[in-house]
Design a protein around this motif. Structure first.
Motif, PDB file in Angstrom:
ATOM      1  N   THR A  38     -13.719  87.327  90.833  1.00 15.19           N
ATOM      2  CA  THR A  38     -15.170  87.563  90.909  1.00 15.19           C
ATOM      3  C   THR A  38     -15.887  87.069  89.653  1.00 15.19           C
ATOM      4  OG1 THR A  38     -14.818  89.776  89.987  1.00 15.19           O
ATOM      5  CG2 THR A  38     -14.964  89.611  92.404  1.00 15.19           C
ATOM      6  N   LEU A  63     -16.813  84.246  86.362  1.00 16.63           N
ATOM      7  CA  LEU A  63     -17.471  82.923  86.312  1.00 16.63           C
ATOM      8  C   LEU A  63     -16.555  81.833  86.875  1.00 16.63           C
ATOM      9  CD1 LEU A  63     -19.688  80.938  85.318  1.00 16.63           C
ATOM     10  CD2 LEU A  63     -18.518  80.923  83.095  1.00 16.63           C
ATOM     11  N   ILE A  64     -15.372  81.685  86.314  1.00 16.09           N
ATOM     12  CA  ILE A  64     -14.455  80.635  86.772  1.00 16.09           C
ATOM     13  C   ILE A  64     -13.805  81.043  88.095  1.00 16.09           C
ATOM     14  CG2 ILE A  64     -12.362  79.331  86.229  1.00 16.09           C
ATOM     15  CD1 ILE A  64     -14.710  78.636  84.397  1.00 16.09           C
ATOM     16  N   GLY A  65     -13.411  82.323  88.176  1.00 15.93           N
ATOM     17  CA  GLY A  65     -12.692  82.790  89.363  1.00 15.93           C
ATOM     18  C   GLY A  65     -13.492  82.598  90.641  1.00 15.93           C
ATOM     19  N   SER A 108      -9.654  91.575  91.615  1.00 18.90           N
ATOM     20  CA  SER A 108     -10.443  91.970  90.445  1.00 18.90           C
ATOM     21  C   SER A 108     -10.456  93.491  90.375  1.00 18.90           C
ATOM     22  CB  SER A 108     -11.877  91.442  90.547  1.00 18.90           C
ATOM     23  OG  SER A 108     -12.605  92.206  91.481  1.00 18.90           O
ATOM     24  N   LEU A 109     -10.892  94.008  89.242  1.00 19.83           N
ATOM     25  CA  LEU A 109     -10.971  95.459  89.094  1.00 19.83           C
ATOM     26  C   LEU A 109     -11.813  96.061  90.199  1.00 19.83           C
ATOM     27  CD1 LEU A 109     -11.555  96.084  85.279  1.00 19.83           C
ATOM     28  CD2 LEU A 109      -9.479  96.477  86.632  1.00 19.83           C
ATOM     29  N   GLY A 110     -12.967  95.447  90.455  1.00 19.34           N
ATOM     30  CA  GLY A 110     -13.899  95.947  91.474  1.00 19.34           C
ATOM     31  C   GLY A 110     -13.284  95.941  92.872  1.00 19.34           C
ATOM     32  N   PHE A 153      -3.761  95.031  84.627  1.00 24.96           N
ATOM     33  CA  PHE A 153      -3.328  95.750  83.419  1.00 24.96           C
ATOM     34  C   PHE A 153      -2.458  96.948  83.780  1.00 24.96           C
ATOM     35  CE2 PHE A 153      -3.999  98.704  79.822  1.00 24.96           C
ATOM     36  CZ  PHE A 153      -3.500  97.911  78.803  1.00 24.96           C
ATOM     37  N   VAL A 210      -7.431  84.116  85.873  1.00 22.11           N
ATOM     38  CA  VAL A 210      -8.647  83.889  85.085  1.00 22.11           C
ATOM     39  C   VAL A 210      -9.324  85.232  84.794  1.00 22.11           C
ATOM     40  CG1 VAL A 210      -9.162  81.472  85.608  1.00 22.11           C
ATOM     41  CG2 VAL A 210      -9.807  83.218  87.253  1.00 22.11           C
ATOM     42  N   ASN A 259     -10.309  88.448  82.436  1.00 22.42           N
ATOM     43  CA  ASN A 259     -10.825  88.419  81.072  1.00 22.42           C
ATOM     44  C   ASN A 259     -11.188  89.807  80.599  1.00 22.42           C
ATOM     45  OD1 ASN A 259     -11.567  87.190  78.681  1.00 22.42           O
ATOM     46  ND2 ASN A 259     -13.637  86.707  79.349  1.00 22.42           N
ATOM     47  N   LEU A 304      -5.464  80.376  82.554  1.00 24.05           N
ATOM     48  CA  LEU A 304      -6.486  79.640  81.794  1.00 24.05           C
ATOM     49  C   LEU A 304      -6.537  80.137  80.355  1.00 24.05           C
ATOM     50  CD1 LEU A 304      -8.780  77.572  81.739  1.00 24.05           C
ATOM     51  CD2 LEU A 304     -10.334  79.368  82.549  1.00 24.05           C
ATOM     52  N   ILE A 341      -7.366  78.576  76.035  1.00 23.95           N
ATOM     53  CA  ILE A 341      -8.432  77.893  75.292  1.00 23.95           C
ATOM     54  C   ILE A 341      -7.841  76.842  74.356  1.00 23.95           C
ATOM     55  CG2 ILE A 341     -10.408  78.211  73.732  1.00 23.95           C
ATOM     56  CD1 ILE A 341     -10.544  81.122  74.650  1.00 23.95           C
ATOM     57  N   LYS A 383      -5.292  85.373  73.359  1.00 24.79           N
ATOM     58  CA  LYS A 383      -4.943  84.252  74.243  1.00 24.79           C
ATOM     59  C   LYS A 383      -3.556  83.718  73.880  1.00 24.79           C
ATOM     60  CE  LYS A 383      -7.267  83.000  77.065  1.00 24.79           C
ATOM     61  NZ  LYS A 383      -7.433  83.582  78.437  1.00 24.79           N
ATOM     62  N   ALA A 405      -8.667  75.090  78.239  1.00 30.38           N
ATOM     63  CA  ALA A 405      -9.971  74.429  78.370  1.00 30.38           C
ATOM     64  C   ALA A 405     -10.760  74.568  77.073  1.00 30.38           C
ATOM     65  CB  ALA A 405     -10.755  75.053  79.519  1.00 30.38           C
ATOM     66  N   THR A 406     -11.701  73.645  76.885  1.00 29.19           N
ATOM     67  CA  THR A 406     -12.664  73.797  75.786  1.00 29.19           C
ATOM     68  C   THR A 406     -13.744  74.799  76.219  1.00 29.19           C
ATOM     69  OG1 THR A 406     -13.805  71.871  76.672  1.00 29.19           O
ATOM     70  CG2 THR A 406     -12.325  71.487  74.802  1.00 29.19           C
TER      71      THR A 406
HETATM   72  N1  NAP Z   1     -15.876  81.159  77.622  1.00 24.10           N
HETATM   73  C1  NAP Z   1     -15.291  80.005  77.397  1.00 24.10           C
HETATM   74  O1  NAP Z   1     -15.941  79.048  76.946  1.00 24.10           O
HETATM   75  C2  NAP Z   1     -13.804  79.833  77.718  1.00 24.10           C
HETATM   76  C3  NAP Z   1     -13.170  78.621  77.405  1.00 24.10           C
HETATM   77  C4  NAP Z   1     -11.835  78.434  77.772  1.00 24.10           C
HETATM   78  C5  NAP Z   1     -11.148  79.453  78.438  1.00 24.10           C
HETATM   79  N2  NAP Z   1     -11.781  80.640  78.721  1.00 24.10           N
HETATM   80  C6  NAP Z   1     -11.026  81.673  79.462  1.00 24.10           C
HETATM   81  O2  NAP Z   1     -11.515  81.700  80.797  1.00 24.10           O
HETATM   82  C7  NAP Z   1     -11.054  82.915  81.410  1.00 24.10           C
HETATM   83  C8  NAP Z   1     -12.064  83.339  82.461  1.00 24.10           C
HETATM   84  O3  NAP Z   1     -13.305  83.602  81.844  1.00 24.10           O
HETATM   85  P1  NAP Z   1     -14.605  83.984  82.707  1.00 24.10           P
HETATM   86  O4  NAP Z   1     -15.773  83.758  81.805  1.00 24.10           O
HETATM   87  O5  NAP Z   1     -14.554  83.332  84.046  1.00 24.10           O
HETATM   88  O6  NAP Z   1     -14.380  85.557  82.881  1.00 24.10           O
HETATM   89  P2  NAP Z   1     -15.426  86.627  83.434  1.00 24.10           P
HETATM   90  O7  NAP Z   1     -16.592  85.967  84.083  1.00 24.10           O
HETATM   91  O8  NAP Z   1     -15.661  87.620  82.337  1.00 24.10           O
HETATM   92  O9  NAP Z   1     -14.588  87.353  84.599  1.00 24.10           O
HETATM   93  C9  NAP Z   1     -13.529  88.188  84.304  1.00 24.10           C
HETATM   94  C10 NAP Z   1     -12.831  88.566  85.602  1.00 24.10           C
HETATM   95  O10 NAP Z   1     -11.651  89.322  85.259  1.00 24.10           O
HETATM   96  C11 NAP Z   1     -11.598  90.465  86.100  1.00 24.10           C
HETATM   97  N3  NAP Z   1     -10.793  91.484  85.437  1.00 24.10           N
HETATM   98  C12 NAP Z   1     -11.030  92.106  84.257  1.00 24.10           C
HETATM   99  N4  NAP Z   1     -10.037  92.980  83.992  1.00 24.10           N
HETATM  100  C13 NAP Z   1      -9.149  92.884  85.024  1.00 24.10           C
HETATM  101  C14 NAP Z   1      -7.944  93.533  85.333  1.00 24.10           C
HETATM  102  N5  NAP Z   1      -7.421  94.477  84.534  1.00 24.10           N
HETATM  103  N6  NAP Z   1      -7.306  93.212  86.486  1.00 24.10           N
HETATM  104  C15 NAP Z   1      -7.840  92.274  87.330  1.00 24.10           C
HETATM  105  N7  NAP Z   1      -8.982  91.626  87.094  1.00 24.10           N
HETATM  106  C16 NAP Z   1      -9.634  91.927  85.943  1.00 24.10           C
HETATM  107  C17 NAP Z   1     -13.047  90.837  86.325  1.00 24.10           C
HETATM  108  O11 NAP Z   1     -13.129  91.700  87.440  1.00 24.10           O
HETATM  109  P3  NAP Z   1     -14.398  92.693  87.662  1.00 24.10           P
HETATM  110  O12 NAP Z   1     -15.597  91.786  87.768  1.00 24.10           O
HETATM  111  O13 NAP Z   1     -14.089  93.436  88.911  1.00 24.10           O
HETATM  112  O14 NAP Z   1     -14.445  93.554  86.420  1.00 24.10           O
HETATM  113  C18 NAP Z   1     -13.653  89.448  86.552  1.00 24.10           C
HETATM  114  O15 NAP Z   1     -13.394  89.033  87.883  1.00 24.10           O
HETATM  115  C19 NAP Z   1     -10.824  83.897  80.253  1.00 24.10           C
HETATM  116  O16 NAP Z   1      -9.452  84.248  80.222  1.00 24.10           O
HETATM  117  C20 NAP Z   1     -11.199  83.114  78.989  1.00 24.10           C
HETATM  118  O17 NAP Z   1     -10.339  83.378  77.918  1.00 24.10           O
HETATM  119  C21 NAP Z   1     -13.076  80.842  78.374  1.00 24.10           C
END
Ligand code: NAP
Length: 260
Positions: A13, A15-17, A35-37, A43, A61, A63, A98, A100, A115, A134-135
């Motif tokens: 749910t 951004l990337i997922g 996802s948690l929701g 975890f 993915v 976070n 995923l 960084i 990470k 990813a960057t």
């Molecule tokens: N930001 C950047 O520029 C960047 C760059 C490279 C790599 N990344 C990596 O990209 C990844 C994805 O990032 P994002 O921005 O797409 O994340 P995000 O939008 O914050 O989404 C996080 C997702 O993780 C779920 N989640 C959290 N805790 C969980 C758990 N215990 N069990 C199952 N699901 C869980 C959330 O579910 P709910 O919505 O239900 O809580 C949500 O679906 C991260 O690992 C990050 O390190 C980020």
């Protein structure tokens, strides 16, 4: 489409997922949005066995945003160990996670140390995997602008930057997950590299933001010292297609469409 596969997206749910889920569905694959929701907790392990049973691939993915080192390391280490343990028991072919670009050089940054713990847990698991580094996402520039702002000036480290659109990251992850595990780390980055202050300036200008951008060689990246190439790929990397200019154009067209 290729062969029909069942893919579990942990963090489906986010951004990337959510983008990966949409691509997989469009391509006719069976997708479990975890996802948690949705009651699936990587975890604690709650709901994992049922979600993962019969899957061909898992894309992780998920976070947690924290700069508390022990907390974030425990999150990424535990979730990766839980996922790969269930995957091995269920005969899942491929675990994709995923990470960084530059993670291992930036472990003084607590989030990056998390990470690194995630990558280490996957490598040690015995499950077949591909780590995709990813960057920074174009979508992350707003957060970076806020974090680096002091008194209406955005002071950024004097480093190169090569941001990528979340759409390109999701497409790369899906394509990699549907293929064979590579048991190695792959890098993916945006199509253009430029000084951080140049791209930040372009981002702010496009938003009519008056803040001044300054490059400051004394600054690090959230607690980690950096050099010019700390956040860009070293060596071979897959390239996204969407430049920052193109992405900003899409954002502003979407805003206009929303308002009519
Ligand atoms: N930001 C950047 O520029 C960047 C760059 C490279 C790599 N990344 C990596 O990209 C990844 C994805 O990032 P994002 O921005 O797409 O994340 P995000 O939008 O914050 O989404 C996080 C997702 O993780 C779920 N989640 C959290 N805790 C969980 C758990 N215990 N069990 C199952 N699901 C869980 C959330 O579910 P709910 O919505 O239900 O809580 C949500 O679906 C991260 O690992 C990050 O390190 C980020």
């Amino acid at each position: 489409m290729g062969i029909h596969q069942k893919v579990v997206v942990i963090g489906g749910t986010g951004l990337i997922g959510s983008k990966a889920v949409a691509i997989l569905r469009e391509d006719g694959h069976e997708v479990i949005v975890a996802s948690l929701g949705n009651g699936i907790d990587a975890f604690t392990g709650e709901g994992l066995e049922e979600a993962i049973s019969g899957a061909d691939a898992v894309i992780d993915v998920s976070n947690m945003m924290s700069f508390d080192g022990p907390v974030i390391r425990n999150f990424f280490d535990t979730t990766s160990r839980n996922l790969t343990t269930v995957e091995k028991a269920s005969g899942v072919r491929h675990h994709v996670v995923l990470s960084i670009v530059g993670t291992d050089g930036l472990v003084a940054n607590p989030y990056m140390s998390g990470k690194q713990a995630q990558e280490a847990a996957v490598k040690a698991s015995g499950q077949n995997y591909t780590i995709v580094r990813a960057t920074q996402f174009h979508e992350f520039l707003e957060t970076l602008a806020t974090s680096y702002t002091v008194d209406d000036t955005v002071r950024v480290p004097a480093i190169d930057f090569q941001p990528i659109a979340a759409d390109d990251v999701a497409a790369a992850l899906v394509s990699i997950a549907l293929g064979e595990p590579q048991n190695r780390t792959i890098q993916v980055a945006g199509p253009e590299r430029a000084p951080f202050e140049v791209l930040m300036g372009q981002y702010l200008k496009a938003h009519g933001d008056q803040r001044v951008v300054v490059s400051d060689a004394s600054l690090g990246y959230f607690g980690a010292a950096v050099n010019k190439t700390s956040l860009v790929p070293d060596g071979e990397a897959l390239s996204g297609a969407i430049t920052l200019t193109e992405w900003l154009g899409r954002q502003s067209r979407a805003k206009i469409e929303e308002s009519v």
